[in-house]
Every structure is written in structure tokens, then in C-alpha cells.
Design a protein around this motif. Structure first.
Motif, mmCIF file in Angstrom:
data_model
loop_
_atom_site.group_PDB
_atom_site.id
_atom_site.type_symbol
_atom_site.label_atom_id
_atom_site.label_comp_id
_atom_site.label_asym_id
_atom_site.label_seq_id
_atom_site.Cartn_x
_atom_site.Cartn_y
_atom_site.Cartn_z
ATOM 1 N N ASP A 368 -36.218 39.891 -64.652
ATOM 2 C CA ASP A 368 -34.881 39.660 -65.197
ATOM 3 C C ASP A 368 -33.948 39.177 -64.085
ATOM 4 N N ASN A 381 -36.789 45.855 -64.085
ATOM 5 C CA ASN A 381 -36.395 44.472 -63.877
ATOM 6 C C ASN A 381 -37.338 43.497 -64.586
ATOM 7 N N ARG A 383 -39.469 42.039 -68.161
ATOM 8 C CA ARG A 383 -39.505 41.926 -69.615
ATOM 9 C C ARG A 383 -40.538 40.866 -69.990
ATOM 10 N N TYR A 403 -31.468 41.396 -71.806
ATOM 11 C CA TYR A 403 -32.412 41.467 -72.904
ATOM 12 C C TYR A 403 -32.309 42.833 -73.551
#
Length: 407
Positions: A368, A381, A383, A403
Motif C-alpha cells: 500500500d 501494508n 493488500r 483500501y
């Protein structure tokens, strides 16, 4: 004294008569043939063609045995055949002398030339342990099958001859044939490749059947409509229906290469077979998009492509400062581990982009806060993003900041 002309051989005379008859209908119109007549005539012409071929082969074999010159080369030259084609026919003619049942069937029009080649090859492949009586039985059996099977099907049946005439020898013979075929295929295995002047690797390859099947299954899976829909959007499913095109298979091959687990590859020069990408720090963090990014092969890729790969694929970014000194030589620990992938899958349950339903196994693990900006490789951190949204994120701007894992 009047010279007595040498009487013409009846084969020579018959050949002249057949030529004369063929000449008489060379310009004859066929429009008045009805459907039944056209079919019957076509069948009879095919059988006549086989009979003429049988006679031609007999004469070719005889010419080769009695002519002190190179009869085959002279025949090829006069009739404008390639030497290879003429030699192939003479070889078949000589083989038919040892296969009288096949020769008789061809001469009567009950076997076509392609079928005759298959029968001769199949019988000649029988092991030496099969005696003359069983060999003749095998030939007769295969010629009988030719009445109902074309050459392709006959070739398959020819490999199973021993199961009919000598079942006790069949398994060992089949195993020996397969081993020889596999050894020949491995010996013929080739890969030729070169980089052209347009940013492409071009070449050709020859693979054994097993490895060819593995490759086709893998690229076909990546080219499948469902996968393309997940990586390129819903409209791709409609465009990729049906048989995969060469373009789709080529793109699928690229995706397959990107997903190869580099940590499982053999080491070359003490390191895994990875690609080193040299780029400036500004390019890595997205502040510079004009310059090309240099690979260790000497070729270039776009900065956007480099940033996308740095998040997932097995590349090593060598980040340079303003005077081209190495600021940081990245390492593959930036990649999420298998355990982390599993944890992300359990948590996110698929692509985290809103509206995307790509399942976890189709997704990449994405930082991220980008790894190039100091983002850690941890679950907080990370996804999941499907390949399509992963591409979009690195080539453009994220469609949504942050997100939200699926609930």
C-alpha cells in the motif's frame, strides 16, 4: 533389309493408351454430372490414381535396378520433381517388394498411396522377435482395416498391431517404442532466440510432447476468457471467447514468465536467475517517467513497467543517485512470503479494488505504501490486487486511496 521394330512392352503400351484416354477428356465439361455420378466418378478416379501410382512405383524400382545411370535423378529432372520426392517414391517402391499384400491392394485401388506408406512403416516397426508368419498376418490385418480408416487413424492402429497378433509381446514393444520416441524428441529439443531491433525476443523452439503439452496447458490457462476478464476487465470475456489467438497466447506466455517463482530457479553465477533493473531513485518513486529503464541485458523497459514489476516479479532494482552511484541494491525479501499471501487471502478474500471479484489465487500482493518509498513488507501494508488493477495502479493513479478489506 527392313528393320524389325522392337515390340512395345504391354506396360508401355498401356501407359500410352491411358495417356490417350486422359487426353480425350482433358477438356470435357463436367457440369452435366449429377451428384451421384460426380461422387461415383470421383471415387473411381481415386482408385485409378492408386493403381497408376502402384504401376509407377513398380517401374521406378525396376528402372533403379537396371539403369547404370542415376535413374531416380534423371526421372526427377525430366518430370520436374524434387530429388527428395523422387527418392521417397523409389524407397517406397523398394519397400513394397517386401510387402506383397500391400502392393496388391494398392495395385487394385483398394488402398491409396498414403495408406500404403502407413502400412509399410507400421509392419517394418515390428520387433525382430515377430516371425515371418505373424508379420504377414499383421500386414494383412492392417490392409483390411484400411477399408474403413484413413491414413491418420491407420497410423494409430498400426502402433497397436502386436496387441492383435501377439498380445504377450505388445506391452514390452510399446514401452520400447515410447522410450525411443521420447529419446528422439529430447535429442531434437531446440531453442533459438535473439533480440531484434524493436524491443522483442524472436525465435523458435522444438519440445518433446510432454513438455509441449505442459507449456500449452499453462499458457492456455492464462489465455482463458475467465482469466482475461479478471485481468483486463469484463469486456475481455466477450472478446476472448473461442479458440485462443496467437496474440492471446503470446500475452499469456508473458504472464506465465512473470509468475515464475524465482526462488525455485537454479542459480546462475551464485544468484537466482533474476533480471537486474537499473533506474534512478526519482524514476522508482514515480517522479520521473521520461527516461527508459535499463535491464542487465542492455535493453530498456518503461519506468511504469519497472515499478509494476518491482512490486511482484523477480527483479532486483539497482537504484542510482544523480552521479550514477548505487544508492541501494534491492533484494527479494521485499516480496511477500507464501505465508503472508495466505494471510492476505484469508483477510481480503480477493482483489481489494471496489467492484472487482477476482479470487485470491488470481491476485498479486501489493504494498500500500510502496516498497520504493520505504513501505514494509508486512500485512498492515499489504493488500491483494488482481493483475489488471495492479497494472493500473502502477501505470496511472490508484482509483481509490487506501483500501478496505472485504467484509
Amino acid at each position: 533389309m527392313t528393320a524389325i521394330a522392337t515390340p512395345r512392352h504391354r506396360v508401355t503400351a498401356a501407359t500410352a493408351q491411358m495417356r490417350s484416354v486422359a487426353d480425350s477428356v482433358a477438356d470435357a465439361s463436367v457440369w452435366s454430372l449429377d451428384a451421384d455420378q460426380a461422387h461415383t466418378t470421383l471415387v473411381e478416379l481415386t482408385r485409378l490414381e492408386a493403381q497408376v501410382a502402384a504401376l509407377k512405383l513398380r517401374v521406378a524400382a525396376h528402372a533403379e535396378s537396371v539403369d547404370t545411370r542415376d535413374a531416380t535423378a534423371a526421372w526427377a529432372h525430366t518430370t520436374r520433381q524434387t530429388p527428395r520426392a523422387a527418392k521417397s517414391q523409389v524407397k517406397l517402391a523398394q519397400a513394397l517388394e517386401a510387402h506383397p499384400h500391400t502392393a496388391d491392394a494398392l495395385a487394385t485401388g483398394h488402398l491409396n498411396l498414403e495408406q500404403a506408406r502407413v502400412v509399410v512403416h507400421a509392419v517394418d516397426q515390428l520387433p525382430d522377435t515377430v516371425g515371418p508368419e505373424l508379420t504377414a498376418q499383421a500386414e494383412e490385418h492392417l490392409v483390411g482395416l484400411a477399408a474403413d480408416h484413413h491414413a491418420g487413424a491407420l497410423r494409430i492402429l498400426g502402433r497397436r498391431l502386436l496387441e492383435v497378433i501377439a498380445p504377450d509381446l505388445a506391452d514390452a514393444h510399446e514401452a520400447a517404442l515410447l522410450e525411443r520416441e521420447e529419446a528422439d524428441a529430447l535429442a531434437a529439443c531446440r531453442l533459438r532466440a535473439r533480440f531484434d531491433d524493436h524491443g522483442r525476443l524472436v525465435g523458435s523452439f522444438v519440445l518433446p510432447h510432454l513438455h509441449g503439452a505442459m507449456l500449452l496447458k499453462a499458457v492456455t490457462a492464462f489465455a482463458a476468457p475467465n482469466h482475461r476478464a479478471a485481468t483486463e476487465g469484463a469486456d475481455a470475456a466477450k472478446q476472448t471467447a473461442g479458440r485462443p489467438t496467437p496474440e492471446r497466447l503470446g500475452r499469456a506466455f508473458c504472464e506465465l514468465l512473470e509468475r515464475l517463482p524465482a526462488d525455485k530457479l537454479p542459480k546462475a553465477g551464485g544468484t537466482n536467475a533474476t533480471v537486474v533493473v537499473t533506474l534512478s531513485y526519482e524514476t522508482l518513486v514515480g517522479q520521473l517517467d521520461q527516461a527508459g529503464v535499463i535491464l542487465d541485458t542492455g535493453h530498456q523497459i518503461s519506468p511504469g513497467e519497472a515499478r509494476r514489476l518491482a512490486c511482484q516479479a523477480a527483479i532486483i532494482p539497482a537504484v542510482l543517485g544523480t552521479r550514477s552511484e548505487v544508492l541501494d541494491l534491492g533484494h527479494q525479501t521485499r516480496l511477500f512470503t507464501a505465508a503472508q499471501h495466505l494471510a492476505l487471502a484469508l483477510r481480503d478474500r480477493g482483489c481489494t479494488e471496489p467492484g472487482c471479484d477476482a479470487p485470491p489465487w488470481r491476485c498479486h500482493a501489493h504494498h500500500d505504501l510502496e516498497w520504493s518509498n520505504g513501505g514494509p513488507t508486512d500485512l498492515a501494508n499489504g493488500r491483494l490486487l488482481c493483475p489488471r488493477h495492479h497494472h493500473l495502479h502502477h501505470r496511472h493513479q490508484p482509483t481509490k486511496p487506501g483500501y478496505h478489506p472485504r467484509i
